[in-house]
Motif scaffolding. Structure first.
Motif, short mmCIF file in Angstrom:
data_model
loop_
_atom_site.label_atom_id
_atom_site.label_comp_id
_atom_site.label_asym_id
_atom_site.label_seq_id
_atom_site.Cartn_x
_atom_site.Cartn_y
_atom_site.Cartn_z
N THR A 151 -50.52 21.22 15.12
CA THR A 151 -51.62 21.36 14.17
C THR A 151 -52.36 22.68 14.38
O THR A 151 -52.67 23.40 13.42
CB THR A 151 -52.59 20.17 14.29
N ILE A 152 -52.62 23.05 15.64
CA ILE A 152 -53.28 24.32 15.94
C ILE A 152 -52.46 25.49 15.38
O ILE A 152 -52.96 26.37 14.69
CB ILE A 152 -53.46 24.51 17.46
N MET A 153 -51.16 25.48 15.69
CA MET A 153 -50.30 26.60 15.32
C MET A 153 -50.13 26.68 13.80
O MET A 153 -50.15 27.77 13.22
CB MET A 153 -48.94 26.45 15.99
N GLU A 154 -49.93 25.53 13.16
CA GLU A 154 -49.69 25.55 11.71
C GLU A 154 -50.95 25.98 10.95
O GLU A 154 -50.86 26.72 9.98
CB GLU A 154 -49.25 24.16 11.23
N ARG A 155 -52.11 25.47 11.39
CA ARG A 155 -53.34 25.90 10.73
C ARG A 155 -53.55 27.38 10.89
O ARG A 155 -53.97 28.07 9.97
CB ARG A 155 -54.52 25.19 11.36
N GLY A 156 -53.31 27.88 12.11
CA GLY A 156 -53.52 29.30 12.39
C GLY A 156 -52.69 30.18 11.46
O GLY A 156 -53.22 31.06 10.77
N ILE A 157 -51.40 29.90 11.39
CA ILE A 157 -50.53 30.78 10.61
C ILE A 157 -50.83 30.62 9.11
O ILE A 157 -50.77 31.59 8.35
CB ILE A 157 -49.03 30.54 10.95
N LYS A 158 -51.20 29.42 8.67
CA LYS A 158 -51.54 29.24 7.26
C LYS A 158 -52.79 30.02 6.90
O LYS A 158 -52.87 30.64 5.83
CB LYS A 158 -51.79 27.76 6.97
N GLN A 159 -53.80 29.98 7.79
CA GLN A 159 -55.03 30.74 7.51
C GLN A 159 -54.74 32.23 7.48
O GLN A 159 -55.27 32.96 6.65
CB GLN A 159 -56.08 30.45 8.59
#
Lengths: 204, 204
Positions: free
Chosen positions: A67-75
């Protein structure tokens, strides 16, 4: 619903306040001890939750990391697309906008950036492959701007793809050495790196 | 003798074959699981040793990490000084030599490089401070070459220190994306990065 869909689903949605607290706590402890050196209990403790309360929000430690990684790259992708859309048609302005987003995004949360760089190896498939594909999308936005600049004769480099990769690496790398206590502000760093990037692609 | 002296001492000496095996095994398992996610038992198992045999060579897991990190940075400093001494007086040749060493050193052992970047946080004092001081020495060799180039009018950048830091970051970063299966050779990467670095400092 498997883990990958779960992390994907959550990455689309706004986090609940409880989820936000857990994610921030996880970044703090994982930045210090690494993913494999951190237990669900450590994250829960840092967040002021019980381990069972944490499991109400996330299926596993891997789910928290995903969740941390996916949110980061999406943002990052969203910020970059937005900056590019507002930068007009001049490749100089476009590259400057990309440099600015890349640096400021990674300075926003330096611990999170360190985690994003060092714990990709800890992501399980298929989340890992999806994450790496999004990173390539990010790189391609830089590639396209530099290539267009060369096609239009605005940039004179004979190495557009290499320059584009080096620009992403050096801008992301600012988070590895920048100190908020430095006499140089974030905005000054951005201006200087815009100049360096333009020099590297052979802009006027 | 405390740990710091121990690691310092070993970093001066050639490793015994047993020590070499342990260090290589430690890099392999720590690159996968991180320092905190790796136990002395994991390292010993990977090396084909018993844990007690490992303790014959190293005092602790921290001692193993300190030895890996200290040897790495010492070798890098030595290779860099040697390359610089052989590069003559022209700042263009000197910067080209530095770029070559920085890339080839970090490509020699990509897993070790990743570890060197991500596990500085796991080093305990005073080894950590000493390690960071050596990294600054490495950076200063680049700084001096770029500054001399500017003083001599060979480089025209108005941002010598920023360019120098960005060059170190982008050359070190090659290890994060280079694939040995790539159609581009290490030597081609070096040539291209020499060109990018020279463009960034405004060399002819």
């Amino acid at each position: 619903m498997d883990l990958a869909e779960g992390a994907g689903r959550r990455a689309e949605e706004a986090a609940s306040p409880g989820e936000e607290t857990i994610l921030r706590a996880a970044i703090a402890v994982m930045a210090e001890h690494g993913y494999h050196g951190t237990s669900v209990r450590d994250i829960a403790e840092e967040a002021g939750f019980s381990a069972s309360a944490l499991y109400h929000h996330f299926e596993s430690k891997q789910d928290v990391l995903a969740t941390i990684m996916e949110r980061g790259i999406k943002q990052l992708l969203l910020s970059t697309r937005t900056a590019l859309a507002g930068a007009g048609e001049d490749p100089v302005d476009q590259l400057s906008a990309l440099v600015s987003v890349q640096i400021l995004f990674h300075l926003q949360d330096q611990r999170g950036t360190l985690l994003g760089t060092s714990e990709v190896r800890a992501l399980e498939e298929p989340v890992r492959g999806r994450h790496l594909a999004k990173r390539r999308q990010q790189q391609r936005m830089f590639d396209q701007v530099v290539r267009r600049g060369v096609e239009q004769g605005v940039f004179t480099t004979s190495l557009p793809l290499e320059a584009s990769r080096a620009i992403v690496v050096m801008c992301t790398g600012v988070a590895s050495w920048f100190s908020p206590r430095s006499r140089v502000s974030r905005e000054q760093i951005v201006e200087r790196y815009q100049r360096l990037a333009l020099d590297m692609v052979g802009a006027p």
